[in-house]
Design an enzyme around this catalytic site. Structure first.
Site, PDB file in Angstrom:
ATOM      1  N   HIS A 190      -1.066  15.088 138.395  1.00  0.00           N
ATOM      2  CA  HIS A 190      -1.017  16.550 138.498  1.00  0.00           C
ATOM      3  C   HIS A 190      -2.380  17.128 138.156  1.00  0.00           C
ATOM      4  CE1 HIS A 190       0.372  20.672 138.014  1.00  0.00           C
ATOM      5  NE2 HIS A 190       1.418  20.298 138.719  1.00  0.00           N
TER       6      HIS A 190
ATOM      7  N   ASP B 125       8.043  16.301 141.457  1.00  0.00           N
ATOM      8  CA  ASP B 125       8.603  15.839 142.726  1.00  0.00           C
ATOM      9  C   ASP B 125       9.145  14.414 142.683  1.00  0.00           C
ATOM     10  OD1 ASP B 125       8.123  18.205 144.161  1.00  0.00           O
ATOM     11  OD2 ASP B 125       5.992  17.703 144.253  1.00  0.00           O
TER      12      ASP B 125
HETATM   13  N1  COA Z   1      -1.706   7.874 142.575  1.00  0.00           N
HETATM   14  C1  COA Z   1      -2.785   7.125 142.251  1.00  0.00           C
HETATM   15  N2  COA Z   1      -3.867   7.611 141.616  1.00  0.00           N
HETATM   16  C2  COA Z   1      -3.844   8.909 141.293  1.00  0.00           C
HETATM   17  C3  COA Z   1      -2.781   9.757 141.606  1.00  0.00           C
HETATM   18  C4  COA Z   1      -1.671   9.181 142.265  1.00  0.00           C
HETATM   19  N3  COA Z   1      -0.608   9.922 142.602  1.00  0.00           N
HETATM   20  N4  COA Z   1      -3.029  11.004 141.165  1.00  0.00           N
HETATM   21  C5  COA Z   1      -4.241  10.955 140.606  1.00  0.00           C
HETATM   22  N5  COA Z   1      -4.733   9.691 140.684  1.00  0.00           N
HETATM   23  C6  COA Z   1      -6.025   9.239 140.193  1.00  0.00           C
HETATM   24  C7  COA Z   1      -7.076   9.460 141.251  1.00  0.00           C
HETATM   25  O1  COA Z   1      -7.228   8.346 142.090  1.00  0.00           O
HETATM   26  C8  COA Z   1      -8.300   9.718 140.416  1.00  0.00           C
HETATM   27  O2  COA Z   1      -8.768   8.467 139.936  1.00  0.00           O
HETATM   28  P1  COA Z   1     -10.342   8.157 139.917  1.00  0.00           P
HETATM   29  O3  COA Z   1     -10.924   9.163 138.971  1.00  0.00           O
HETATM   30  O4  COA Z   1     -10.380   6.733 139.455  1.00  0.00           O
HETATM   31  O5  COA Z   1     -10.797   8.335 141.333  1.00  0.00           O
HETATM   32  C9  COA Z   1      -7.777  10.472 139.211  1.00  0.00           C
HETATM   33  O6  COA Z   1      -6.395  10.071 139.089  1.00  0.00           O
HETATM   34  C10 COA Z   1      -7.870  11.983 139.359  1.00  0.00           C
HETATM   35  O7  COA Z   1      -7.209  12.362 140.566  1.00  0.00           O
HETATM   36  P2  COA Z   1      -7.635  13.566 141.526  1.00  0.00           P
HETATM   37  O8  COA Z   1      -7.218  13.218 142.908  1.00  0.00           O
HETATM   38  O9  COA Z   1      -9.053  13.959 141.283  1.00  0.00           O
HETATM   39  O10 COA Z   1      -6.703  14.696 140.959  1.00  0.00           O
HETATM   40  P3  COA Z   1      -6.436  16.100 141.637  1.00  0.00           P
HETATM   41  O11 COA Z   1      -6.275  17.043 140.516  1.00  0.00           O
HETATM   42  O12 COA Z   1      -7.426  16.440 142.690  1.00  0.00           O
HETATM   43  O13 COA Z   1      -5.057  15.838 142.388  1.00  0.00           O
HETATM   44  C11 COA Z   1      -2.807  15.668 142.870  1.00  0.00           C
HETATM   45  C12 COA Z   1      -3.825  16.182 141.883  1.00  0.00           C
HETATM   46  C13 COA Z   1      -1.421  16.167 142.495  1.00  0.00           C
HETATM   47  C14 COA Z   1      -3.122  16.176 144.270  1.00  0.00           C
HETATM   48  C15 COA Z   1      -2.848  14.106 142.847  1.00  0.00           C
HETATM   49  O14 COA Z   1      -2.433  13.655 141.586  1.00  0.00           O
HETATM   50  C16 COA Z   1      -1.981  13.511 143.945  1.00  0.00           C
HETATM   51  O15 COA Z   1      -2.448  13.358 145.078  1.00  0.00           O
HETATM   52  N6  COA Z   1      -0.697  13.143 143.632  1.00  0.00           N
HETATM   53  C17 COA Z   1       0.186  12.651 144.640  1.00  0.00           C
HETATM   54  C18 COA Z   1       0.822  13.797 145.413  1.00  0.00           C
HETATM   55  C19 COA Z   1       1.820  14.557 144.587  1.00  0.00           C
HETATM   56  O16 COA Z   1       2.651  13.981 143.919  1.00  0.00           O
HETATM   57  N7  COA Z   1       1.763  15.892 144.686  1.00  0.00           N
HETATM   58  C20 COA Z   1       2.723  16.784 144.023  1.00  0.00           C
HETATM   59  C21 COA Z   1       2.042  17.547 142.932  1.00  0.00           C
HETATM   60  S1  COA Z   1       3.217  18.473 141.987  1.00  0.00           S
END
Ligand code: COA
Length: 378
Positions: A261, A314
Site C-alpha cells: 500500500h 483487496d
Molecule cells: N508485490 C510485490 N512487491 C511489492 C508489492 C506487491 N504487491 N507492493 C510493493 N512491493 C515492493 C515493490 O516492488 C518495491 O520494492 P523495491 O523497492 O525493492 O523495488 C517496494 O515494495 C515499494 O513499492 P512501490 O511500487 O514503490 O509502492 P507504491 O506506493 O508505488 O505502490 C501499490 C503501491 C499499492 C500500487 C503496490 O503496492 C502494488 O502494486 N500492489 C499490488 C496492487 C494492489 O494490491 N493494489 C490495491 C491497493 S489498495
C-alpha cells in the site's frame, strides 16, 4: 518552488479534509474521527456511514429512519433507464458497463446540471441508492435474466444480494457485505477520489466526477486488485501449489496482487484484519467450500514471510465475496457502490471550498527548435 516532480505525488498534501483521517505509520483509519474497524466490529451499518460521510455526524435513531426511507425511495430505476441498460452489450466488462450506466443515469436526472449544494446532496443520495440497482440489473441482463425490483424490507447490502441472486441473504452474509461496504466507503485522497476532486474542481457535474472515479477505480493498482487476487488464487489452483507459486513469482519479480500500500507501509492496512475475520466467518459456514479462503491465508503467510509485503483491503475481500457467491466480475462494481459515498462526500467538500486543481509538469522534451514545413521534411 522546488521543481523536482514527486513521482506518483507520494506524500503530497493536496488539500485539507475533515472527512477521513489516515495514519499510515500506525495503521489507523477514521471517518470524521471515528475509528473504522471499531465501528465495523460494533456493527455500524453502511446507511449510518453514508449519513456520517455527508453530514459529519452519526445519525440519531430518528434521523436514520428518515434517511433510510429517503435512500429506499430512490433505489428503483426508471423504465427509460432500464431500457437504456438493455442496450449496453453484455459481457464481463462490468465496471465499464457501470461507468456507462452511471453516465446514462445522469442523462435521466433532471437536476444533473443544477450545481447548488442542495441539488448535489439530493443527487449524491440518488446515485448512492441507485448504484446497487444498476450493478444488479446489468449483472442479471448479462446473465440473460430479468432485473429484479429492489425490496424495501431489506437493508442496502441485503437488498443488493437479493437483486443479484433472487434470494434474501441470511444475517451473516448480509452483515458481511454490509461491513465490507463500510470498510470501502472512504479512503482520503486515493486515486479515484482524487480524480473526482479534479473533475469537480473544474465546476463540472457530480455524474461526470463519479464516472471519473469509476474509471480510476477500474485499474488493477487500485480497485481492480481484488479481481486480480481471485485470478491469482485460481491460477494457483490448490493450497499445495502456494509455496512453489510464491517461489516462482519471487524469481520473476512478479507483483503480488492485494499486497502493499502507498500509505500503510509499516503496520499494514487496518481494513485487512477486519476482513480476515469476516471472510473466515462467511467461508467456514457449514456447507460452504472454504478452499479460496484457506488458500488466501496460506498465500498471505508465504508472501509476508518471503517478501515482507502486507495484505491490503483487496486481499481478503476477494475470498469473502467469492464465499458470498458474488461473481468476480462484480468485485470492482461493489467497491464503486460503496466508495460512491466517499466520492460524493469529497465532491461536496471540494465544491464548498473550490479552487481549480491544476498542477505543473517539468518539461523534459527537446530544446526549442525551428519548425520545418512538410516539404522540407521530405
Ligand atoms: N508485490 C510485490 N512487491 C511489492 C508489492 C506487491 N504487491 N507492493 C510493493 N512491493 C515492493 C515493490 O516492488 C518495491 O520494492 P523495491 O523497492 O525493492 O523495488 C517496494 O515494495 C515499494 O513499492 P512501490 O511500487 O514503490 O509502492 P507504491 O506506493 O508505488 O505502490 C501499490 C503501491 C499499492 C500500487 C503496490 O503496492 C502494488 O502494486 N500492489 C499490488 C496492487 C494492489 O494490491 N493494489 C490495491 C491497493 S489498495
Amino acid at each position: 518552488m522546488e521543481d523536482t516532480p514527486v513521482r506518483g505525488l507520494e506524500g503530497v498534501i493536496a488539500a485539507d479534509t475533515k472527512i477521513c483521517s489516515l495514519d499510515g505509520v500506525n495503521g489507523i483509519l477514521g471517518y470524521y474521527g471515528y475509528d473504522v474497524p471499531e465501528m465495523v466490529r460494533k456493527k455500524v451499518t453502511f446507511e449510518e456511514i453514508v449519513y456520517l460521510l455527508w453530514h459529519g455526524e452519526l445519525p440519531t435513531r430518528e434521523r436514520l429512519k428518515e434517511f433510510d426511507g429517503a435512500m429506499k425511495a430512490e433505489r428503483a430505476l426508471s423504465p427509460g433507464m432500464l431500457r437504456a441498460l438493455k442496450q449496453i452489450p453484455p459481457g464481463e466488462q462490468r465496471t465499464a458497463a457501470l461507468r456507462g450506466g452511471v453516465g446514462i443515469q445522469g442523462l435521466f436526472d433532471e437536476e444533473a446540471e443544477d450545481d447548488s449544494p442542495e441539488a448535489n446532496r439530493r443527487k449524491a443520495l440518488r446515485l448512492t441508492a441507485k448504484m446497487p440497482t444498476i450493478v444488479a440489473a446489468q449483472h442479471r441482463l448479462a446473465e440473460g435474466l430479468k432485473p429484479l425490483n429492489p425490496r424495501r424490507g431489506l437493508g442496502h447490502a441485503a437488498n443488493f444480494l437479493y437483486m443479484i441472486t433472487g434470494q434474501a441473504p441470511d444475517k451473516i452474509d448480509a452483515r458481511a457485505l454490509d461491513a465490507t461496504l463500510v470498510l470501502y466507503a472512504e479512503h482520503e485522497f486515493n486515486a479515484s477520489t482524487f480524480a473526482t476532486r479534479v473533475v469537480t474542481s473544474t465546476m463540472s457535474d457530480i455524474y461526470s466526477a463519479v464516472t471519473a472515479g469509476i474509471s480510476a477505480l477500474k485499474g488493477p493498482l487500485h480497485g481492480g486488485a481484488g479481481l486480480a487476487v481471485m485470478e491469482t488464487l485460481r491460477e494457483i489452483g490448490d493450497i499445495e501449489n502456494v509455496e512453489p507459486f510464491v517461489e516462482a513469482a519471487l524469481a520473476r519479480k512478479r507483483l503480488f496482487m492485494g499486497f502493499g500500500h502507498r500509505v500503510y507501509t509499516k503496520s499494514g492496512d487496518p481494513r485487512a484484519s477486519v476482513l480476515i475475520e469476516l471472510a473466515e466467518e462467511v467461508c467456514h459456514q457449514p456447507g460452504r467450500d472454504a478452499k479460496w479462503f484457506d488458500m488466501a491465508r496460506a498465500l498471505d503467510h508465504a508472501v509476508q514471510s518471503r517478501k515482507g509485503v502486507i495484505p491490503n483491503v483487496d486481499f481478503y475481500s476477494a475470498p469473502l465475496w467469492q464465499g458470498l457467491g458474488i461473481p468476480m466480475e462484480l468485485f470492482v462494481p461493489i467497491i464503486a457502490m460503496s466508495r460512491v459515498a466517499g466520492w460524493t462526500a469529497n465532491i461536496l467538500e471540494q465544491q464548498a471550498d473550490n479552487r481549480l486543481i491544476r498542477p505543473r509538469a517539468r518539461y523534459t522534451g527537446p530544446d526549442k527548435r525551428p519548425y520545418r514545413t512538410m516539404r522540407s521534411r521530405g
